[in-house]
Design a protein around this motif. Structure first.
Motif, PDB file in Angstrom:
ATOM      1  N   VAL A   6       0.798  -1.257  -0.202  1.00 54.01           N
ATOM      2  CA  VAL A   6      -0.121  -0.139  -0.109  1.00 54.01           C
ATOM      3  C   VAL A   6       0.786   1.219  -0.099  1.00 54.01           C
ATOM      4  O   VAL A   6       1.805   1.388   0.730  1.00 54.01           O
ATOM      5  N   ALA A   7       0.308   2.131  -0.926  1.00 52.49           N
ATOM      6  CA  ALA A   7       1.286   3.597  -0.744  1.00 52.49           C
ATOM      7  C   ALA A   7      -0.191   4.529  -0.271  1.00 52.49           C
ATOM      8  O   ALA A   7      -1.112   4.359  -0.803  1.00 52.49           O
ATOM      9  N   VAL A  50      -3.045   2.168  -3.900  1.00 51.70           N
ATOM     10  CA  VAL A  50      -2.960   3.583  -3.644  1.00 51.70           C
ATOM     11  C   VAL A  50      -3.963   4.208  -2.684  1.00 51.70           C
ATOM     12  O   VAL A  50      -5.155   4.170  -3.461  1.00 51.70           O
ATOM     13  N   VAL A  51      -3.958   4.470  -1.544  1.00 51.82           N
ATOM     14  CA  VAL A  51      -4.868   5.019  -0.547  1.00 51.82           C
ATOM     15  C   VAL A  51      -4.845   6.677  -0.977  1.00 51.82           C
ATOM     16  O   VAL A  51      -3.529   7.304  -0.515  1.00 51.82           O
ATOM     17  N   LEU A  52      -5.762   7.440  -1.520  1.00 52.17           N
ATOM     18  CA  LEU A  52      -5.228   8.807  -2.201  1.00 52.17           C
ATOM     19  C   LEU A  52      -6.468   9.713  -1.427  1.00 52.17           C
ATOM     20  O   LEU A  52      -7.661   9.455  -1.419  1.00 52.17           O
ATOM     21  N   ASP A  53      -5.917  10.841  -0.944  1.00 54.16           N
ATOM     22  CA  ASP A  53      -6.934  11.713  -0.494  1.00 54.16           C
ATOM     23  C   ASP A  53      -7.358  12.466  -1.711  1.00 54.16           C
ATOM     24  O   ASP A  53      -6.533  12.849  -2.551  1.00 54.16           O
ATOM     25  N   LEU A  54      -8.805  12.801  -1.583  1.00 49.62           N
ATOM     26  CA  LEU A  54      -9.156  13.187  -2.915  1.00 49.62           C
ATOM     27  C   LEU A  54      -8.697  14.960  -2.930  1.00 49.62           C
ATOM     28  O   LEU A  54      -8.548  15.445  -4.159  1.00 49.62           O
ATOM     29  N   SER A  62      -8.197  15.394  -6.920  1.00 48.25           N
ATOM     30  CA  SER A  62      -7.280  14.686  -7.792  1.00 48.25           C
ATOM     31  C   SER A  62      -7.736  13.605  -8.762  1.00 48.25           C
ATOM     32  O   SER A  62      -6.984  12.670  -8.770  1.00 48.25           O
ATOM     33  N   THR A  63      -9.057  13.899  -9.412  1.00 46.82           N
ATOM     34  CA  THR A  63      -9.499  12.719  -9.987  1.00 46.82           C
ATOM     35  C   THR A  63      -8.600  12.658 -11.132  1.00 46.82           C
ATOM     36  O   THR A  63      -8.567  11.247 -11.594  1.00 46.82           O
ATOM     37  N   PRO A  64      -7.908  13.645 -11.766  1.00 46.79           N
ATOM     38  CA  PRO A  64      -7.207  13.262 -12.867  1.00 46.79           C
ATOM     39  C   PRO A  64      -6.079  12.269 -12.702  1.00 46.79           C
ATOM     40  O   PRO A  64      -5.575  11.347 -13.482  1.00 46.79           O
ATOM     41  N   ALA A  65      -5.457  12.111 -11.496  1.00 47.97           N
ATOM     42  CA  ALA A  65      -4.395  11.533 -10.862  1.00 47.97           C
ATOM     43  C   ALA A  65      -4.881  10.026 -10.682  1.00 47.97           C
ATOM     44  O   ALA A  65      -4.302   9.250 -11.079  1.00 47.97           O
ATOM     45  N   VAL A  66      -6.542  10.064 -10.229  1.00 52.99           N
ATOM     46  CA  VAL A  66      -7.218   8.449 -10.151  1.00 52.99           C
ATOM     47  C   VAL A  66      -6.927   7.841 -11.393  1.00 52.99           C
ATOM     48  O   VAL A  66      -6.664   6.935 -11.683  1.00 52.99           O
ATOM     49  N   ALA A  67      -7.219   8.562 -12.621  1.00 50.90           N
ATOM     50  CA  ALA A  67      -7.307   7.982 -13.795  1.00 50.90           C
ATOM     51  C   ALA A  67      -5.904   7.572 -14.276  1.00 50.90           C
ATOM     52  O   ALA A  67      -5.631   6.528 -14.795  1.00 50.90           O
ATOM     53  N   THR A  71      -4.119   3.035 -14.161  1.00 47.30           N
ATOM     54  CA  THR A  71      -3.714   2.211 -15.309  1.00 47.30           C
ATOM     55  C   THR A  71      -2.554   1.371 -14.465  1.00 47.30           C
ATOM     56  O   THR A  71      -2.254   0.346 -15.506  1.00 47.30           O
ATOM     57  N   TRP A  72      -1.945   1.523 -13.550  1.00 48.92           N
ATOM     58  CA  TRP A  72      -0.864   0.770 -13.084  1.00 48.92           C
ATOM     59  C   TRP A  72      -1.010   0.230 -11.528  1.00 48.92           C
ATOM     60  O   TRP A  72      -0.295  -0.627 -11.093  1.00 48.92           O
ATOM     61  N   ALA A  73      -2.095   0.709 -10.856  1.00 51.04           N
ATOM     62  CA  ALA A  73      -2.299   0.210  -9.704  1.00 51.04           C
ATOM     63  C   ALA A  73      -3.869   0.235  -9.234  1.00 51.04           C
ATOM     64  O   ALA A  73      -4.641   1.218  -9.894  1.00 51.04           O
ATOM     65  N   ARG A  74      -4.581  -0.254  -8.409  1.00 51.38           N
ATOM     66  CA  ARG A  74      -5.659  -0.006  -7.741  1.00 51.38           C
ATOM     67  C   ARG A  74      -5.836   1.338  -6.920  1.00 51.38           C
ATOM     68  O   ARG A  74      -4.668   1.327  -6.068  1.00 51.38           O
TER      69      ARG A  74
END
Length: 212
Positions: A6-7, A50-54, A62-67, A71-74
């Motif tokens: 996890v990151a 990746v656990v990502l703060d929105l 950070s929705t563009p980063a989600v997309a 492509t390489w991690a969940r």
């Protein structure tokens, strides 16, 4: 059993460090990165989820980063926001889950386990939020594929055209496991149980009356 790697990306030290401590003390998880911005996120294949703060320091979603990350991690988005537009944008961008920051430890670990296994999960209260948001999507009601991210839609079109997952992966320049994940998310989002249903949805979305 191989641990889930996890990151964590969050600009709030207390949240970031608390999450890292929680996972470090839980069986089945390894924290491989805990960072405060996307530039520091490792992209070397060492991360499963990746656990990502929105909303990071710049205040923009950070929705563009989600997309890109999807492509390489969940991706599991973790945010204080319960806004329908945020939940829908995250789902459409390809995230594998969305939880609120008041989610309890056991629920969070269960969601992480589901996401790591290729599933899709929301905090229970967000399912209702998403149900309210979906009718407002600016697309024809008969086009459920509007819920898909661009890469999920590309995978759907290839599968519907008769490509196998391996062939679709080569066309999309990704791994077969990535296509498997896309298809699993598509089935969850579209409530589709088999390839015939996926094909029907893809063909319906191509009709001229669905292009407005």
């Amino acid at each position: 059993m191989v641990n889930v790697r996890v990151a964590i990306v969050d600009d709030h030290p207390v949240t970031r460090e608390g999450m890292a401590a929680l996972l470090a003390g839980s069986v089945g998880f390894d924290v491989v990165a805990s960072v405060d911005d996307l530039a520091a996120l490792p992209r070397d294949g060492s991360v499963d989820v990746v656990v990502l703060d929105l909303y990071l320091a710049d205040g923009k979603p950070s929705t563009p980063a989600v997309a890109e990350i999807a492509t390489w991690a969940r991706v599991l988005v973790m945010s204080a926001s319960r806004a329908p537009a945020d939940v829908l944008a995250v789902v459409r961008s390809g995230a594998s889950g969305y939880v609120t920051k008041d989610t309890g430890k056991e629920t969070l670990l269960a969601v992480l386990t589901t996401v790591a296994a290729g599933g899709f999960s929301l905090s229970p209260q967000l399912a209702d939020v998403l149900a309210v948001a979906i009718p407002a999507v600016p697309a024809a009601p008969e086009d459920p594929s509007a819920l898909l991210s661009p890469r999920e839609r590309e995978a759907l079109d290839l599968i519907a055209a008769g490509f196998t997952h391996a062939q679709a992966a080569r066309r999309m320049n990704v791994t077969k496991a990535t296509v498997d994940t896309y298809v699993e998310r598509i089935r969850v989002k579209l409530q589709a149980g088999n390839k015939a249903e996926l094909t029907r949805i893809a063909l319906a979305a191509r009709r001229p009356d669905n292009t407005n």
